[in-house]
Every structure is written in C-alpha cells, then in structure tokens.
Design a protein around this motif. Sequence first.
Motif, PDB file in Angstrom:
ATOM      1  N   HIS A 153      15.679 -71.571  12.643  1.00 19.78           N
ATOM      2  CA  HIS A 153      16.685 -71.530  13.703  1.00 19.78           C
ATOM      3  C   HIS A 153      16.130 -70.833  14.945  1.00 19.78           C
ATOM      4  N   LYS A 154      15.458 -69.693  14.745  1.00 16.48           N
ATOM      5  CA  LYS A 154      14.927 -68.948  15.883  1.00 16.48           C
ATOM      6  C   LYS A 154      13.777 -69.697  16.543  1.00 16.48           C
ATOM      7  N   SER A 155      12.935 -70.348  15.751  1.00 16.55           N
ATOM      8  CA  SER A 155      11.812 -71.092  16.322  1.00 16.55           C
ATOM      9  C   SER A 155      12.303 -72.210  17.225  1.00 16.55           C
ATOM     10  N   HIS A 156      13.294 -72.964  16.750  1.00 17.36           N
ATOM     11  CA  HIS A 156      13.836 -74.054  17.567  1.00 17.36           C
ATOM     12  C   HIS A 156      14.501 -73.502  18.823  1.00 17.36           C
ATOM     13  N   SER A 157      15.207 -72.365  18.659  1.00 15.25           N
ATOM     14  CA  SER A 157      15.853 -71.743  19.811  1.00 15.25           C
ATOM     15  C   SER A 157      14.826 -71.291  20.838  1.00 15.25           C
ATOM     16  N   THR A 158      13.711 -70.715  20.330  1.00 12.50           N
ATOM     17  CA  THR A 158      12.655 -70.241  21.230  1.00 12.50           C
ATOM     18  C   THR A 158      12.013 -71.395  21.987  1.00 12.50           C
ATOM     19  N   ILE A 159      11.779 -72.502  21.286  1.00 11.37           N
ATOM     20  CA  ILE A 159      11.180 -73.671  21.944  1.00 11.37           C
ATOM     21  C   ILE A 159      12.076 -74.175  23.063  1.00 11.37           C
ATOM     22  N   GLU A 160      13.388 -74.270  22.781  1.00 19.14           N
ATOM     23  CA  GLU A 160      14.317 -74.726  23.817  1.00 19.14           C
ATOM     24  C   GLU A 160      14.358 -73.746  24.983  1.00 19.14           C
ATOM     25  N   GLU A 161      14.292 -72.422  24.654  1.00 19.62           N
ATOM     26  CA  GLU A 161      14.281 -71.408  25.708  1.00 19.62           C
ATOM     27  C   GLU A 161      13.068 -71.569  26.601  1.00 19.62           C
ATOM     28  N   LEU A 162      11.903 -71.780  25.970  1.00 19.98           N
ATOM     29  CA  LEU A 162      10.671 -71.916  26.738  1.00 19.98           C
ATOM     30  C   LEU A 162      10.718 -73.154  27.635  1.00 19.98           C
ATOM     31  N   LYS A 163      11.296 -74.236  27.102  1.00 21.16           N
ATOM     32  CA  LYS A 163      11.437 -75.437  27.932  1.00 21.16           C
ATOM     33  C   LYS A 163      12.318 -75.133  29.138  1.00 21.16           C
ATOM     34  N   ASP A 164      13.410 -74.414  28.851  1.00 22.79           N
ATOM     35  CA  ASP A 164      14.347 -74.104  29.928  1.00 22.79           C
ATOM     36  C   ASP A 164      13.713 -73.178  30.960  1.00 22.79           C
ATOM     37  N   ILE A 165      12.994 -72.150  30.476  1.00 26.33           N
ATOM     38  CA  ILE A 165      12.342 -71.205  31.383  1.00 26.33           C
ATOM     39  C   ILE A 165      11.285 -71.906  32.213  1.00 26.33           C
ATOM     40  N   GLY A 166      10.593 -72.859  31.609  1.00 23.71           N
ATOM     41  CA  GLY A 166       9.492 -73.511  32.301  1.00 23.71           C
ATOM     42  C   GLY A 166       9.906 -74.259  33.543  1.00 23.71           C
ATOM     43  N   PHE A 167      11.078 -74.914  33.521  1.00 21.36           N
ATOM     44  CA  PHE A 167      11.454 -75.776  34.634  1.00 21.36           C
ATOM     45  C   PHE A 167      12.839 -75.478  35.217  1.00 21.36           C
ATOM     46  N   THR A 168      13.476 -74.411  34.764  1.00 25.16           N
ATOM     47  CA  THR A 168      14.820 -74.090  35.243  1.00 25.16           C
ATOM     48  C   THR A 168      14.879 -72.650  35.709  1.00 25.16           C
ATOM     49  N   ASP A 169      15.524 -72.422  36.839  1.00 23.88           N
ATOM     50  CA  ASP A 169      15.772 -71.069  37.310  1.00 23.88           C
ATOM     51  C   ASP A 169      16.896 -70.473  36.476  1.00 23.88           C
ATOM     52  N   LYS A 170      16.595 -69.425  35.739  1.00 21.15           N
ATOM     53  CA  LYS A 170      17.541 -68.888  34.771  1.00 21.15           C
ATOM     54  C   LYS A 170      18.819 -68.380  35.431  1.00 21.15           C
ATOM     55  N   LEU A 171      18.698 -67.819  36.624  1.00 22.24           N
ATOM     56  CA  LEU A 171      19.861 -67.220  37.279  1.00 22.24           C
ATOM     57  C   LEU A 171      20.853 -68.268  37.755  1.00 22.24           C
ATOM     58  N   THR A 172      20.364 -69.267  38.477  1.00 23.50           N
ATOM     59  CA  THR A 172      21.262 -70.229  39.124  1.00 23.50           C
ATOM     60  C   THR A 172      21.427 -71.527  38.339  1.00 23.50           C
ATOM     61  N   GLY A 173      20.509 -71.804  37.414  1.00 23.30           N
ATOM     62  CA  GLY A 173      20.597 -73.023  36.625  1.00 23.30           C
ATOM     63  C   GLY A 173      20.005 -74.246  37.289  1.00 23.30           C
ATOM     64  N   VAL A 174      19.494 -74.108  38.518  1.00 26.16           N
ATOM     65  CA  VAL A 174      18.864 -75.251  39.184  1.00 26.16           C
ATOM     66  C   VAL A 174      17.375 -75.281  38.832  1.00 26.16           C
ATOM     67  N   ALA A 175      16.689 -76.317  39.292  1.00 26.52           N
ATOM     68  CA  ALA A 175      15.263 -76.449  39.009  1.00 26.52           C
ATOM     69  C   ALA A 175      14.480 -75.357  39.745  1.00 26.52           C
ATOM     70  N   ASN A 176      13.291 -75.021  39.186  1.00 25.10           N
ATOM     71  CA  ASN A 176      12.474 -73.985  39.807  1.00 25.10           C
ATOM     72  C   ASN A 176      11.220 -74.586  40.438  1.00 25.10           C
ATOM     73  N   ARG A 177      10.316 -73.713  40.877  1.00 26.25           N
ATOM     74  CA  ARG A 177       9.095 -74.166  41.548  1.00 26.25           C
ATOM     75  C   ARG A 177       8.229 -75.015  40.614  1.00 26.25           C
ATOM     76  N   ASN A 178       8.189 -74.661  39.315  1.00 20.03           N
ATOM     77  CA  ASN A 178       7.411 -75.460  38.358  1.00 20.03           C
ATOM     78  C   ASN A 178       7.939 -76.889  38.294  1.00 20.03           C
ATOM     79  N   ALA A 179       9.273 -77.006  38.283  1.00 22.43           N
ATOM     80  CA  ALA A 179       9.872 -78.345  38.234  1.00 22.43           C
ATOM     81  C   ALA A 179       9.525 -79.133  39.491  1.00 22.43           C
ATOM     82  N   LEU A 180       9.520 -78.452  40.630  1.00 18.09           N
ATOM     83  CA  LEU A 180       9.167 -79.137  41.878  1.00 18.09           C
ATOM     84  C   LEU A 180       7.737 -79.664  41.812  1.00 18.09           C
TER      85      LEU A 180
END
Length: 891
Positions: free
Chosen positions: A162-189
């Motif tokens: 459960h934690k491994s899958h959660s961590t993978i999803e978190e990393l995906k989200d962190i990689g391309f999403t701005d955590k504060l606002t929920g919009v795309a970040n510089r990596n996504a651009l």
Amino acid sequence: MFGFKPKGKSGIEYHSVWRDVEDGFLDALPAYLGDLFGCRRVCTFERAEDDTYSCTVEWCSDKVTPIKNNFQNMNWIDMMPWIEIHKAGFVTIIENIDSIKEEHPELHSQLRIMNCSSMITGSFDYLGEDLGFWIATDPPLDKIHQAAAIFQGLYNMMGNIHKSHSTIEELKDIGFTDKLTGVANRNALTKNISTFPLGASLMILFADLNGMKEINDNEGHEAGDRFLIKACGCMKDVFPPESIYRIGGDEFLVIISGLDPDFVEAGEQLLRQRFKDAEVGVAIGVAYTDAYDGDFESLRAIADDLMYKDKRSSYKSFDAENEASATARADEVLEVYPQQDGYRVLFCIPHKYEGRGGRAKEGIFSTRLHEYADRCVHPSDKLKYLDFWNLSSLITGFEKSGGEAMIFKYRSLTVDGYWCWVEEQVSMIRRDGGKIVLIASLRDITEQRPREEVTEELSEQSNDYIAQRQLDLNRSFTKTAEDWLSTRRPGSDIVVAAVNLGHLRLYNDTFGRSEGDKILAMTGNIVSKAAEEMHGKSAYLGGDNYCLIGTIPDKYRDIYAFAAAISQNLESYNMRGGFAPSIGIYHTRKSDESFTAMHDKALIALSTIREDYRKHVNIYGADGFRPDESLPKVQLLDIQEGLSGGEFHCYLQPVVDITTGRVVSSETLIRWKKDDQLLKAERFIEPLEDSGYILAFDVRFWEQICSWQRSLIDRGVRPLPCSMNVSAVDFHFVNVADMLIKLASRYDLDPGLLAVELSSKTWADDPDTISDQVVMMREAGLKVYLDDSGSGLGSYNSMTGARFDAIKMHKDYIDASFRSEGTISPLKIVLEMGAKAGIPVIAEGVETATQLSNLKELGGRYAQGNLLYYPMTAGEYEKLLIKEMKALRNK
C-alpha cells in the motif's frame, strides 16, 4: 473469496497476485480472511493525513449489521482506546470482552457497539509509520492464535504494498504538479513544450504576482501560500486548469493552443478583472502567434518583456505626487524592507547600468548594496553612498523631516564604460498598520552633469585622483588579504578592522600639524602592532584610512574582549578630548566570504560612530560596544540563518491552579537550538529589537501558535489560553491588536485562547498608543497580562486606570517574601493588589517547595515554574492536555 481463473487443460491454475493488488487486494483481504477463519466481522481502519481515522473496509458474515458508517473521521481522542492497545509487531487478543470492562471501559463500550464476544486486532503500518489498524471479531477460540498470526502477517505485507503504491503516485504527482496550487509545474512545462502543435495558434500569458515577499515577511509563509492559492484560483476561473503552469515562486504561465485573437484579448481582460475583484496585485504580459513555429523561448521572452512593462505602468504612486513623477521617469524602482533586510525590484531598465537590471527581483538588501557600491559606484562617492544608505540613519532622518524624501546624487558605472551622474530618491511609506517600506527610484541626470570617461589619468590636484589612488591601494591590499584568507581553515576566526581618523583636519587646525602627524604615527603604530598580534596583515589605504585583517589573539576569549582591549589601548595614549581613531570591526567564521564584503561590513560599523566623540570602537551587527558583556553577542545574520534553517522552536510552560493541580493556561517561550545548545530568548531578543527585525520574528511565531491551536481543535483536543510576549518595537511598527484579532479570525479561534504579555517597560515606551490597543484587544475578547519584569512596585503607577486579565509576578517577589512581623512582603502586596482589583496574579519562577508553600500560605492561586512543569515542546504539551481531558472525563 478470490476469483481464481478456471484450470486449463494441463490442470494448472494461473493467477496474478499483482493484478489482485491493482484491482483492490486491500479491499478483498478482510473478506478472504474473515471467511477463511469464520469471523463475524473484519474491518480495516486507515489513518488520514489530519490524524483522523475512518473504517474504510468492512466485511460482515451473514445477518451481521454493518457498523462502518459509525466510524468515520474519528479524531485522535475518540480512537485513543484502540491506539493505546496497539504495539508494533504485536497482536492483541481478547477472548472475552467482558473481562476488560473494568480496566478498559471505553474500549469495552466500542466493542459492544460491534456486538461481539471476542476479538483480535493489530497494527497496519509501514516501517513504523502508522497507517491504521485492523479488527476481526468472534473468530473460533480454538483458531484465535493461528488467525491472529496470519492476519498480522498479511496486513504487514499489505502495508508495504500500500505504501509503495502510494509513494509511486506521490512521486508522479511531485514530478509534474505544483503541490501547493495543484497546477502543472516547471517540469511539466519542459515535458510539454514538444507537444504544442506546430502551425496552430499559441498564446503564452505571463502573470507575475505583486507583494509576495511582504506577505511572507509580515504575515508568514502560510499567508503567502493562501495568497498563491487565491491567485491561482483566479486563473482557473478563466482558463482551463491544465493550461496553467507555476514556473517560479510567484510566476505563472498560461499556455493554450488553437485560440483566435479575440478570445485571447477577452481572456486577458477577464483575468485582470478576476485579479482586481480578488484584490490580487499582478503584472501580465501576453504573447500570441497564429502559426507556432516551435520557437517557444522567443515567444515566452516576448510575454516576459510585456509583463515587465506592465509592472512599470501599473506601479502606483506612493501617496505623494512628487514620488509618482519621479517613478514615471525612473530607470529603476525598488522597494526596501528594513526589518527583513530585503528588497524587491519593481521596475528596472535592463542593460544600462553595470550591476543593475536583469531578472534578479528580490534578495538580501545589504548584500546587494555592498556589491553594487564596490563594483559600480565611483570611488569618490562610495563611502558617501554607503553612509546615505545607512538604514537606521535614513529612517531617523525621515522621522525628523516629517517624511520628506531623501535625495543623493552620485556617479554610477554604465555598461558602455562611462560614469553617469544619477539621482537616487528614497521615500518612506507605511503599510499594513504602520509597516515601514522604503521606495527608492533611480534616474539619469546627465542633463545636469555630463557623463565622464573611466580613466586612470587624473590630475594630482583633483579629488578623483585622490580617490583613484585610494582605490589602487585598496585593490593592492585586497589581493594581499585574499591571499591571506586562502590559507585559513574553514570555520576559523577572521577579523577585519577599518580604521579612520575622521577628525584629523580639525585636530590639525586646533593643535597644529605636528600634533596631527603624531596622531597619524600613533594610529599606524596601533594598526601595525594589532596586525602582528593577530597574525594577519595591515595596510594604509590613503588619506586617513587604514585596514587590517587577522584572527582573534589567543589571550582574548572572544571578539568583545579583543575590542575592549583595543578601546583601552586607545585610552592609554595621551589624546585630547574626542580625537582618537574610529575603528569598525567585522568578525566572521565564513572563510568563503570575500574580503571586499568583509571590509564593507567593517566600514558600516565604522560609519555608525564616525561622528561620535565618545565612542571609538564598534562591532558590525551590534547596537553598541559593551566590553563587560558576560554573554557573547548574537549577530542578526546568525539569527536570520537560524530562522531559515528551522532552528527556532516554540516551547510552552504551563500555568497551574495550585489549589486543584490543574493546568489553566501556558506561556509561549521561543528557544534557539544552536550548535547543540538550547538558547533562551535573552540571548537573541536584543539584536532583534535593535534592528527592528523582532516584528517579523514575532509575527512568524504568533501565526505558528494560532495555526497549532487550530490543529488541536481539529484533532479534538481542547486548547487552553496561550500567552505570547509582545515587544515595544512591535507596537511601533504595526497595530498589534488589529493583527492578533485578524489572526484569531483567520484561524477561527476563540479570541480568549490568545493572551498578550506586556511588560511595564513596554507600556512606558508609548502608554497612549498601547492603552488604546489594550482596550481594543480586550473588547475583542483577547486576554492581556501585565508581565512585571522585576522593576518594582512603582512600575504600576504609570498604569493607573488600565485593565488587565492577569498580573504575572516576577520571581524576585517570591524570593523576597519575608513573612516575619514588621517586614514588608512584596509577594503579599502584589497578591492583595490583584485581589482588590479582581485580577488574578500568576507567580512566575516557582522552583522550590518552599516558594510554593509561601505562595499558598499567602493566598496565591496560580503559579508557573520548573517545580511544576518545565518548558515543553508542543507535542509534549499536547499530551498533557489530553491527559487533563481524560482526567476530567473520568470525574
């Protein structure tokens, strides 16, 4: 049960465990185990990020009523009966729930809701991280131990998955999403640039928010985060969320393909209106092409330039017509925040002046000032420029002149190699209840004085020649000093001293040239001997200036003892009146700092005493020189680094009703964990107050306390009133009452949970202003305590007529509590004063049983001190609150 695939012709059954995981193995596990072992009910409780627990999965056998809906969003207190019986790696087995009725009544009550007679339960975790727990009711007693082991083993495995899958999803989200606002970040651009369709239209809208630094510094980073979220919400109201990118702290891009020009213009205007309605300051630039050719950077550069022009045109007047006219003609407009040593560039013409322009919009003002002065200000103007920008003198000048703008003219180096005469005009305004902001505008005045070539060929009679000669001497010694610095070990002591004979001409005129020559010889002798003792280097820099660099000699314990010795050495010479060298000292352990930066800080220390005939030695960062200081002086820069490094922490010391033993409130104490030591406030408050930085410091922790109390309430813990110390400096710069009332409202707190502690010294600083704010706070429901600092009973005289919610009595009154006949007991007097006024008295510093006994005997009720409770962390204090709550419930 799991649905296995039918056997093939070979009789082999194929099954993918990972497929079951992906399809919801955690949901299927209770059903599988419950059916396997014949349980009546199996539940999984998961912990959310806000520390609440919910039953997320429930399996019931036939004719068993589900109870899942009864256990949703349960707070920490409600779930405490379960949490207390779980230990990592162990399973709890209860063969007869009635056997725990007396010892664990709350757990027994919850098990009765589940209508069971026996139970097994265990933790659901991952490497010690609490993910929740599981419960299985009524397994057959002959299988209960076997079931317990298998249940816990499978839940341990599922915790990892459960934690491994959660961590993978978190990393995906962190990689391309701005955590504060929920919009795309510089990596996504960066990833998406290649996907923008060629040949189609493309719009790039650049939005740069105004005021972020001020919000972060004055109201805290949480307020800044809320500001960013609100601004991003405005953009989401107009444009698709997937088209928005946060590419920097306060910078956003909106990128949309396939729009027609009319919609682009309409969208920009609608966005500006949304920002205006939300009271969000912003500069916007829009670039558009009807046929995108793949050159994304060129198009973005156009949007960037248009945004920068918009920032200039949207810059409003600063409540004065002359300021507005100066801004309109300015080559640069700068905001300076004295308390935070920060700045923000509002507008700047790039590629005109050396060292100015570019996209560096904010930073540390003192660093910018000294780097610019060294590289780009004419050598004849450099010291005068630094004198002009001495912030304490500048603000004092504004106060004396009634706010009239200050102007300084000097020569600045242009990128094409000329000295250009410029005028720097500085105005002071107050924002947000009195917060000081300096507005500096720079403009070209070559119509008044022509530009000058940069040349070494100057007349020996000119001031510029003398300045150039001093600059050459400075450069020569700079190389010597840098060579010496290169030999130092990291972390070793470094001392730079700037020496000046500022009154030499007056001395010559008064006592004769020969006496002046003696002063010069004496100064050279002092500098040379000091450099030898410091194992360093020294030099004459021309005119009446000297410099030296070295280490603190071994015989001195610290820089203050060394400075004291220098001061005493100067006094040993037979000097007349105030005629003595002025010495500015800078001390550091940062060997990677340039000598030029070190020397500039020594010059700043020197500049503050140059006109003082009584004082001849000053240390950079200190408000004054005090050789008898018992504790090493903490520098403001160290404090700022400690704040950014998270070294400051809130501690709370409970106040106890000694008649009942109950905790009734607490006092917030700030501690600095520095070099494995825990420093009390007395070690760092003074430089904060002297610099004015105490305001930003206090506001930061006021907000932390409010946020923490809100979190207690959200977790079901009842908070108690918490008092916070307020400095006189805070009242000088802002309306403290208004700020605290707004904080209580923002965090939806009962104002009575906040208490302000005012010392008699703070009150005396401005009794009229503070009296009005005390009334304002008490009318809003905030509590106000009079914190006596041991200044004596007479300190109450200045507060006649003032109303307080409590008096905090200094520990000296307890120590001086003589109770024999014919003697005065200060403790008794203060207690009687409080009783007559109907104001509770809190005795501080109770550390011995005798003190507590004396307090009780004289009728004291409230006490605070290490005998009762030491200052504790927020987590420790929270546990104490929970314990008190449980004790009240049991009563």
